[in-house]
Enzyme design. Structure first.
Site, PDB file in Angstrom:
ATOM      1  N   HIS A 150       1.939  -6.751   0.130  1.00  0.00           N
ATOM      2  CA  HIS A 150       2.233  -5.541   0.884  1.00  0.00           C
ATOM      3  C   HIS A 150       2.623  -5.808   2.332  1.00  0.00           C
ATOM      4  O   HIS A 150       3.525  -5.162   2.867  1.00  0.00           O
ATOM      5  CB  HIS A 150       1.006  -4.634   0.845  1.00  0.00           C
ATOM      6  CG  HIS A 150       1.167  -3.341   1.577  1.00  0.00           C
ATOM      7  ND1 HIS A 150       2.123  -2.399   1.254  1.00  0.00           N
ATOM      8  CD2 HIS A 150       0.488  -2.827   2.641  1.00  0.00           C
ATOM      9  CE1 HIS A 150       2.021  -1.356   2.065  1.00  0.00           C
ATOM     10  NE2 HIS A 150       1.041  -1.588   2.925  1.00  0.00           N
ATOM     11  N   ASP A 157       5.204   0.511   5.517  1.00  0.00           N
ATOM     12  CA  ASP A 157       4.131   1.378   5.035  1.00  0.00           C
ATOM     13  C   ASP A 157       4.291   2.784   5.628  1.00  0.00           C
ATOM     14  O   ASP A 157       5.340   3.404   5.465  1.00  0.00           O
ATOM     15  CB  ASP A 157       2.784   0.728   5.373  1.00  0.00           C
ATOM     16  CG  ASP A 157       1.579   1.429   4.769  1.00  0.00           C
ATOM     17  OD1 ASP A 157       1.407   1.332   3.552  1.00  0.00           O
ATOM     18  OD2 ASP A 157       0.821   2.060   5.522  1.00  0.00           O
TER      19      ASP A 157
END
Length: 292
Positions: free
Chosen positions: A272, A104
């Protein structure tokens, strides 16, 4: 939860960067994303430490690292500045060269690090990111709906900071808990650590400044790199979640090729939060790449 890892926090250019270190072998730096801390790696640290000297750190503004005030141009939280923190940390720990895995926001820091410090970064792995410039320039309804925080956090201070501070637990549940896997991947201990750090003074501001930099100075740096023809020279592996927004809204390999023509990668069977959702799949993919 981090048995076998010692605190090696260091001060770099006046900013204390919280870090832990363990294992043996070539140096490997792990960088987390929003709104988490180095705890995101707890499921893969033991296996990585069998092969590498692993350093996991908190980015400035996050976790137990310092949280300096933002400046008018948001340079204090540019990915260039955040990368300098981590390069300085690794040098202070005796590792002038290292591999890096970034999830991320940490992936964005790691990619900028590979561009700015090619002599330091031996191998690069990014997890569930496409280039920031490509994501903003190709924003769709589905992306904006899923990544609402990209557009809320960049509002001028203190508006978004105030919202986060009012109820950090609700913010955490609406970010990490609102993805494809819900809250299931996060152990109670890890969630408690994320909540503790999100509640610390200055964290809300640090997070917002990270994103404000992402929509301003980081884009300037990325455009300049593309215009100058700068490329990521080290071997580069991009991984992303098959069930996530990156897979749905972007072509990450095609987007990364603008910065690294030889990038390789694939989607993993998760969403994610790859290190917590699919730790074994991640290890099976990164260990051969890092050891090559």
């Amino acid at each position: 939860m981090l048995e076998g890892f010692n605190d090696v926090s260091s001060t770099v250019d006046g900013i204390r960067i919280r870090a832990v270190k363990g294992g043996q072998g070539p140096a490997l730096l792990l960088l987390h994303g929003h709104p988490q801390t180095l705890m995101i790696w707890h499921k893969v640290l033991p296996q990585l430490a069998r092969h590498f000297t692993v350093v996991a750190s908190d980015l400035r503004g996050y976790g137990d690292s310092d949280k300096p005030e933002g400046d008018a141009g948001h340079a204090n939280y540019s990915k260039r500045r955040m990368a300098l923190d981590q390069v300085g940390l690794m040098r202070a720990l005796g590792h002038p060269e290292f591999a890096v895995i970034g999830h991320d926001r940490g992936g964005r820091v790691a990619a900028r690090m590979a561009l700015d410090h090619p002599a330091a970064v031996r191998r690069l792995v990014t997890l569930d990111v496409a280039p920031t410039l490509a994501m903003y320039e190709n924003t769709t309804f589905d992306f904006a709906k899923a990544y609402w925080h990209w557009f809320m956090l960049v509002r001028p201070a203190p508006f978004p900071e105030t919202l986060i501070r009012c109820d950090p637990d609700l913010y955490l549940k609406q970010t990490i808990g609102a993805r494809s896997a819900g809250l299931a991947p996060f152990t109670p201990q890890a969630y408690a650590e994320y909540l503790r750090c999100l509640s610390l003074p200055g964290t809300a501001h640090g997070i917002c400044e990270d994103y404000r930099a992402g929509i301003t100075i980081d884009l300037e740096h990325d455009r300049a790199s593309l215009a100058a023809g700068e490329k990521i020279a080290c071997p580069f592996l991009a991984l992303w979640g098959r069930d996530g927004v990156i897979e749905k809204c972007f072509d990450p390999l095609a987007e990364w090729q603008a910065y690294a023509p030889q990038v390789t990668g694939e989607a993993l069977p998760c969403g994610h939060y790859i290190p917590e959702e699919a730790p074994q799949a991640l290890l099976e993919r990164v260990l051969p790449f890092l050891a090559a």
